[in-house]
Design an enzyme around this catalytic site. Structure first.
Site, mmCIF file in Angstrom:
data_model
loop_
_atom_site.group_PDB
_atom_site.id
_atom_site.type_symbol
_atom_site.label_atom_id
_atom_site.label_comp_id
_atom_site.label_asym_id
_atom_site.label_seq_id
_atom_site.Cartn_x
_atom_site.Cartn_y
_atom_site.Cartn_z
ATOM 1 N N ASP A 134 -9.344 -5.339 -5.704
ATOM 2 C CA ASP A 134 -9.208 -4.279 -4.661
ATOM 3 C C ASP A 134 -9.559 -3.026 -5.224
ATOM 4 O OD1 ASP A 134 -7.699 -2.583 -2.850
ATOM 5 O OD2 ASP A 134 -5.779 -3.228 -3.610
ATOM 6 N N HIS B 181 -7.673 -5.592 0.034
ATOM 7 C CA HIS B 181 -6.360 -4.940 -0.153
ATOM 8 C C HIS B 181 -5.222 -5.396 0.441
ATOM 9 C CE1 HIS B 181 -4.143 -1.166 -1.213
ATOM 10 N NE2 HIS B 181 -3.929 -0.927 0.134
ATOM 11 N N SER C 59 0.852 -1.278 -0.135
ATOM 12 C CA SER C 59 0.068 -0.017 0.020
ATOM 13 C C SER C 59 0.933 1.163 -0.008
ATOM 14 C CB SER C 59 -0.839 0.051 1.321
ATOM 15 O OG SER C 59 -2.152 0.825 0.881
#
Length: 316
Positions: free
Chosen positions: A218, A252, A96
């Site tokens: 995602d 995610h 991320s």
């Protein structure tokens, strides 16, 4: 700063595992045993995290809030960490927001990185006329307002959405615990940095070989973001190789929801350990190979998974 840094495992190669917003080094628990069998693995917590050994408490959180967040600051801290731990030429796995942090750090200190694995990374989350990041401006403004007014309530709705349906309850509990432990002021300031930022120009200067890993379902960093990143990195002609792999899953956090798929990508495409799992038995290796061949397309742009369809309520 960073907290609870440690190196586990054995091997000539070193992996650096960096978590993103709302996480801690615990998000790597499901992939760490396998990775540490043949590699040294550097783990740490960013100082905004729910690190269990963090003794700074409210005072430290407030100080962090007042100091401000920038991607460059996190990159400087990553460089300082790797220097402190005497790590260089490492395979960096950034999840991320830590993906773009790793890109910036690799530009500052290319000697520290041999390969960047960017898991669910995004240089910009906001849509514009010429770019699809996954969120409209109104979505982001509503999300930031929710974090500011009721962080706990927002996190209770966001965590199941971020981890995806069908996740193991223990994985949901682990992620929820780290999210809920964040200081709300820090959580809001960091979210502003991430969701209002634009790091697309950084991609033009990335020279380290990259593997971009995205999950087909995602909502935060859909595969279209990965395709943009790959195309822009290659167009700059600084990077020798930038591959994109799509995991057919949701959410995610593939390291929590699809750990076998993520490990297969690391073993086969990054670490060159096609037979790494064989140490634990041929049946396990065969099972992982079969799972990978059926669930993870590796053809790059031409075979990337379709974009996520439907609306996501990020403010609830």
């Amino acid at each position: 700063m960073y907290l609870n840094q440690k190196i586990v495992g054995h091997g000539k190669r070193t992996l650096v595992l960096a978590h993103g917003y709302g996480g801690s080094q615990a998000i790597w628990d499901m992939v760490l045993p396998h990775l540490s069998r043949r590699n040294k693995v550097l783990l740490f917590d960013w100082d905004f995290s729910s690190a269990p050994d963090d003794v700074s408490g409210e005072e430290g959180a407030a100080a962090e809030h007042n100091s401000g967040f920038t991607f460059s600051r996190f990159a400087d801290e990553l460089v300082a960490l790797m220097d402190e731990m005497k790590v260089s030429g490492a395979v960096y796995v950034g999840h991320s927001m830590a993906g773009m942090v790793g890109c910036i750090a690799s530009i500052k200190r290319p000697d520290l990185f041999s390969h960047l694995v960017l898991v669910g990374a995004s240089p910009r989350y906001m849509n514009s006329e010429d770019y699809e990041g996954g969120f409209d401006k109104s979505d982001i403004e509503a999300m930031l307002a929710s974090i500011s007014s009721d962080f706990r309530g927002w996190a209770e709705g966001f965590v199941p959405l971020a981890i995806g349906s069908g996740a193991d309850p223990s994985a949901v509990e682990r992620l929820s615990r780290s999210f809920f432990a964040m200081d709300p002021r820090v959580a809001h300031a960091l979210a502003r940095m991430i969701f209002l930022g634009d790091q697309r120009a950084v991609l033009d200067d990335v020279a380290a070989p990259c593997t971009l890993v995205h999950v087909s379902g995602d909502f935060a960093a859909p595969p279209c973001v990965g395709r943009y990143m790959q195309a822009r990195i290659l167009a700059a002609r600084r990077c020798a190789a930038a591959a994109m792999v799509t995991i057919d899953s949701v959410g995610h956090f593939p390291q929590l929801v699809a750990p076998c798929e993520l490990l297969g990508i690391l073993d086969q495409l990054v670490l060159g350990d096609d037979d790494a799992v064989a140490e634990d038995g041929e049946e396990e290796a065969a099972a992982l190979a079969e799972e990978m061949s059926s669930e993870v397309p590796t053809g790059g742009l031409a075979e990337a998974a379709p974009e996520v369809q439907g609306d996501i309520d990020v403010a609830s």
